[in-house]
Design a protein around this motif. Structure first.
Motif, PDB file in Angstrom:
ATOM      1  N   THR A 152       0.870  -1.183   0.000  1.00  0.00           N
ATOM      2  CA  THR A 152       0.000   0.000   0.000  1.00  0.00           C
ATOM      3  C   THR A 152       0.904   1.229   0.000  1.00  0.00           C
ATOM      4  O   THR A 152       1.899   1.268   0.709  1.00  0.00           O
ATOM      5  CB  THR A 152      -0.894   0.043   1.242  1.00  0.00           C
ATOM      6  N   SER A 190       1.449   5.602  -0.029  1.00  0.00           N
ATOM      7  CA  SER A 190       0.872   6.781   0.618  1.00  0.00           C
ATOM      8  C   SER A 190      -0.227   7.345  -0.281  1.00  0.00           C
ATOM      9  O   SER A 190      -0.232   7.124  -1.489  1.00  0.00           O
ATOM     10  CB  SER A 190       1.951   7.832   0.856  1.00  0.00           C
ATOM     11  N   GLU A 191      -1.134   8.080   0.311  1.00  0.00           N
ATOM     12  CA  GLU A 191      -2.280   8.609  -0.422  1.00  0.00           C
ATOM     13  C   GLU A 191      -1.814   9.401  -1.638  1.00  0.00           C
ATOM     14  O   GLU A 191      -2.339   9.258  -2.744  1.00  0.00           O
ATOM     15  CB  GLU A 191      -3.065   9.528   0.516  1.00  0.00           C
ATOM     16  N   ASN A 192      -0.840  10.240  -1.380  1.00  0.00           N
ATOM     17  CA  ASN A 192      -0.275  11.088  -2.407  1.00  0.00           C
ATOM     18  C   ASN A 192       0.235  10.267  -3.601  1.00  0.00           C
ATOM     19  O   ASN A 192      -0.111  10.513  -4.754  1.00  0.00           O
ATOM     20  CB  ASN A 192       0.872  11.858  -1.750  1.00  0.00           C
ATOM     21  N   ALA A 247      -0.405   7.110  -4.250  1.00  0.00           N
ATOM     22  CA  ALA A 247      -1.478   6.309  -4.836  1.00  0.00           C
ATOM     23  C   ALA A 247      -2.278   7.124  -5.838  1.00  0.00           C
ATOM     24  O   ALA A 247      -2.661   6.632  -6.901  1.00  0.00           O
ATOM     25  CB  ALA A 247      -2.384   5.777  -3.732  1.00  0.00           C
ATOM     26  N   HIS A 248      -2.485   8.382  -5.504  1.00  0.00           N
ATOM     27  CA  HIS A 248      -3.225   9.277  -6.381  1.00  0.00           C
ATOM     28  C   HIS A 248      -2.519   9.407  -7.741  1.00  0.00           C
ATOM     29  O   HIS A 248      -3.120   9.221  -8.801  1.00  0.00           O
ATOM     30  CB  HIS A 248      -3.342  10.648  -5.699  1.00  0.00           C
ATOM     31  N   SER A 269       7.224   2.961   1.769  1.00  0.00           N
ATOM     32  CA  SER A 269       6.109   1.993   1.786  1.00  0.00           C
ATOM     33  C   SER A 269       6.634   0.571   1.611  1.00  0.00           C
ATOM     34  O   SER A 269       6.081  -0.353   2.190  1.00  0.00           O
ATOM     35  CB  SER A 269       5.049   2.255   0.714  1.00  0.00           C
TER      36      SER A 269
END
Lengths: 672, 94
Positions: A174, A176-178, A180-181, A249
């Motif tokens: 998985t 980080s949000e950043n 992944a975006h 990650s």
């Protein structure tokens, strides 16, 4: 049907080649330091009637590669050639090893894990939950001790079993949000563009900024949208450190797995390694201890290989010569055949073969060092000093390998990711005296310094190192300016070398020496013999022979170094195809010349040299033009013709200058 | 001895309050521990350090720091870093 392939992938020094040898029954070189294997090796085995290929790759820490050896591994993994990858993991070092594993999983590779050296982990009181590990990593995990062939059956079985289930795996990481975006967008851009890699993985690599993969992506497509998309992403995000976020990650994943499945003792067990290191890499003792170890190697080499066993080999060769001579005269063989067999083969090639015990002992001792874990320490203790000469500690490993043979020494420079470091290391490698030169020194030592063999040898090798350092400095000041690259070196635990691998490494070198005696040395000595007995009108082995005339032309070149007769100069040239031929040629020529007196090579050398000229000659041999195999390796490694030619020339000049200086200064000081 | 102090704003990864004292790896003595907070080296060297375990918040224990490269223990593994490079590894002292 194509034979199924298994590739061995893992961190440096995790035991891939040891496992490779165990699975395939091969005899590849192993050692206990990171970077032993620098090229792809192939082998095969049969299991339940079916044949499988195995590919052994140089160690890598991740799929982002810098140095030549790592690029080989990375390219191979990217090529998708293997049906299954055995990821070899050092059990004592799980987290870092899993970093590479996570990258293989990211790629959706078909992976089976060999948790290697579990015995060592056990000694350090590290325990594993193998089932949980297999579940977490979504692939089979097999504990192995490759050096004792433990677990090899099972790992083969698992690997073959995994071949059938060849499906793209889910990426378990998985981000980080950043990240992944951006991944989502990039993946969308790369999907359906006919790229050579799965879009999701390619997207990760683009965001990570892996220049190697990006270059390949760009080269593989004409799609302007893709090219522009990648370029713009990096322009907009030049100040973001997505790489670090992705790295973190991966480590978070590796860390989680390790936490769930590996139990380390609360207090790290103080190992013997720590205690030994207190002394061996001590700031004052480090280099003196290195010198002592080398001195011990040479003393033992001489004491055992020459004084103890050398006589037997000589007796054997001489005895065989006598028997052959009698046989030939009994059979009424023509004179030229007798002359060729006795002078050429026995006194020429035989003179080389006599040194098998000597080089056997030296290679045994060097293999012992390689297997012990000391090599990385030698790099450590020399790093500071090497830096003053424009090189770095890692180059010192190449230098020690050069004591065995210059060819692998030059190839080992592939592990350096800085071109300048690599070139300088290659250029000074020939000054590290190799095993093939040992017979030459040995003859001169027997003739003039019989009671100081080890010491003379040590001094020669030390002189080679010093000259290598000085030349390194010179190259650093002229052709390859700039600071040497950073030094990162793992210090693996010391291990008592296994008899199997020490003997195997020794045998690799010794069998090569014997093979060379029967091939290239034989050819060189034969050619020299022909030139020495022709033309028919000339007295064989005299100055009037072709070889004699050639040698006479060369006399002025070496006069200032004190080599007075034509034989010496000719022998030096015979040494360019292979160094042992110096001894072979001298043996053949002197035997021919002193046939009636039945003189031994050593006695002939005593007549042609003085202690001083012998020393000058050894210095010349130490430094001058390396053998053809070395030059062609330099050609291959630099992909040029200029570098090997420059090397051949510059080493000759250095050798000549040094030999002349030894002779001239020695003469001035009143030595003879 | 020059102690290089850098004031960094700790983000939630570190969770250690607002300010964090960063020291260079070369400033840690034998036996001292730190947590990797930043690496200020070249691209290659930084990547290599990440790969061998010097990622954010990895624990590092100094084993030897006198002359020559600094030897550290990271994840139970011994690694030597040249002084020049070690100087560029910043840690939060523990």
């Amino acid at each position: 049907m194509k034979t199924k392939r298994i590739a061995l992938v893992g961190n440096p020094n995790s035991g891939k080649t040891t496992l490779f040898n165990a699975i395939t029954g091969s005899n590849q070189h192993v050692g206990n330091w990171p970077g032993v294997t620098v090229e792809k090796k192939e082998g095969s085995f049969t299991y339940k009637g079916a044949s499988y290929d195995v590919v052994d790759l140089p160690g890598i820490y991740s799929l982002g590669a810098f140095s030549e050896d790592e690029i080989v591994s990375m390219e191979y993994i990217l090529s998708d050639d293997a049906d299954v990858i055995i990821n070899v993991i050092d059990a004592s070092n799980i987290e870092r090893n899993l970093y590479l594993t996570t990258q293989l999983l990211e790629m959706g590779k078909n992976v089976v894990i060999a948790l290697n050296m579990v015995d060592e982990a056990e000694r350090r009181q590290i325990t594993f939950d193998l089932d949980a590990m297999a579940k977490g990593l979504l692939c089979p995990v097999v504990p192995t001790v490759a050096s004792r062939s433990n677990g090899t059956e099972l790992i083969i079985k698992e690997a073959i079993g995994a071949m059938g289930k060849r499906t793209r795996r889910e990426n378990p990481l998985t981000y980080s949000e950043n990240v992944a975006h951006h991944l989502g967008h990039m993946e969308e851009l790369l999907t359906g563009k006919g790229l050579p890699y799965p879009p999701r993985w390619a997207a990760i690599k683009v965001i990570e900024g892996d220049s190697h993969v990006i270059a390949r992506l760009e080269a593989s497509t004409d799609d302007e949208e893709v090219k522009r998309g990648i370029k713009e992403f990096h322009r907009f995000h030049s100040s973001d450190n997505f790489e670090l976020e992705i790295v973190d990650s991966r480590y978070a994943f590796a860390h989680r797995i390790a936490e769930q499945t590996v139990k380390r003792p609360q207090v790290e067990v103080v190992t013997l390694t720590d205690k030994i290191d207190k002394i061996l890499i001590n700031k004052y003792l480090g280099i003196p201890i290195f010198a002592l170890i080398m001195l011990a190697v040479f003393q033992l080499t001489f004491a055992i290989g020459e004084d103890l066993l050398g006589g037997y080999a000589a007796t054997l060769v001489d005895g065989f010569g006598l028997w052959l001579e009698r046989l030939l005269s009994w059979a009424n063989a023509p004179q030229f055949l007798i002359s060729f067999m006795i002078d050429g083969v026995i006194n020429g090639v035989g003179a080389v073969v006599e040194f098998v015990p000597l080089i056997t002992v030296m290679y045994l001792l060097l293999s012992f060092l390689e297997d012990s874990g000391y090599m990385a320490r030698a790099a450590y203790v020399w790093d500071n000093l090497m830096r003053r000469f424009g090189m770095q500690g890692k180059a010192f490993i190449s230098m020690i390998i050069g004591f065995g043979c210059t060819v692998p020494a030059i190839m080992s420079a592939r592990t350096m990711d800085n071109k300048k470091d690599r070139m300088v290391t290659m250029l000074v490698a020939p000054f590290m005296s190799c095993g093939a030169k040992l017979p030459i020194y040995s003859v001169f030592i027997a003739a003039f310094f019989p009671s100081h063999g080890g010491l003379v040898l040590f001094s020669l090798y030390a002189f080679g190192i010093i000259l290598g350092l000085l030349m390194g400095k010179l190259f650093n000041k002229t052709l390859f300016k700039g600071e040497s690259s950073y030094f990162i070196m793992e210090l693996p635990p010391y291990r008592i070398p296994s008899a199997k691998s020490v003997v195997r490494n020794m045998w690799l070198n010794v069998s090569d020496f014997i093979k060379r005696a029967g091939t290239i040395i034989f050819v060189v000595v034969t050619v020299m013999w022909l030139l020495a007995v022709l033309p028919k009108a000339a007295i064989p082995y005299s100055q009037a022979s072709y070889l004699g005339r050639l040698g006479t032309l060369l006399i002025p070149v070496f006069r200032h170094a004190g080599f007075g007769t034509w034989q010496e100069s000719v022998a030096l040239f015979a040494g360019i195809p292979a160094k042992e031929a110096v001894v072979g040629t001298l043996g053949m020529l002197y035997a021919g010349q002193y046939m009636e007196e039945g003189a031994m090579l050593v006695t002939a050398v005593q007549q042609h040299f003085t202690a001083l000229t012998a020393l000058a000659y050894m210095v010349m041999v130490l430094l001058y033009t390396p053998c053809i195999a070395t030059l062609s390796t330099v050609g291959k490694e630099t992909k040029s013709l200029r570098w090997p030619m420059a090397m051949a020339l510059y080493t000759f000049v250095i050798g000549w200058v040094a030999a002349v200086m030894v002779f001239q200064i020695g003469s001035l000081l009143g030595f003879a | 001895m020059i102690i290089q102090l850098k004031l960094g704003t700790a983000n939630n990864d570190y969770g250690e309050g607002l300010m964090m004292v960063q020291v260079s790896l070369t400033n840690l003595q034998k036996g001292e521990r730190g947590k990797v907070s930043a690496i200020d080296a070249g691209k290659h060297a930084t990547k290599r350090l990440y790969e061998i375990g010097f990622n954010t918040s990895a624990h590092v224990t100094v084993i030897k720091n006198d002359a020559g490269p600094v030897v550290v223990s990271i994840n139970g593994n011994k690694v030597a870093l040249g002084r020049g490079l070690a100087h560029k590894v910043m840690l939060a002292k523990e």
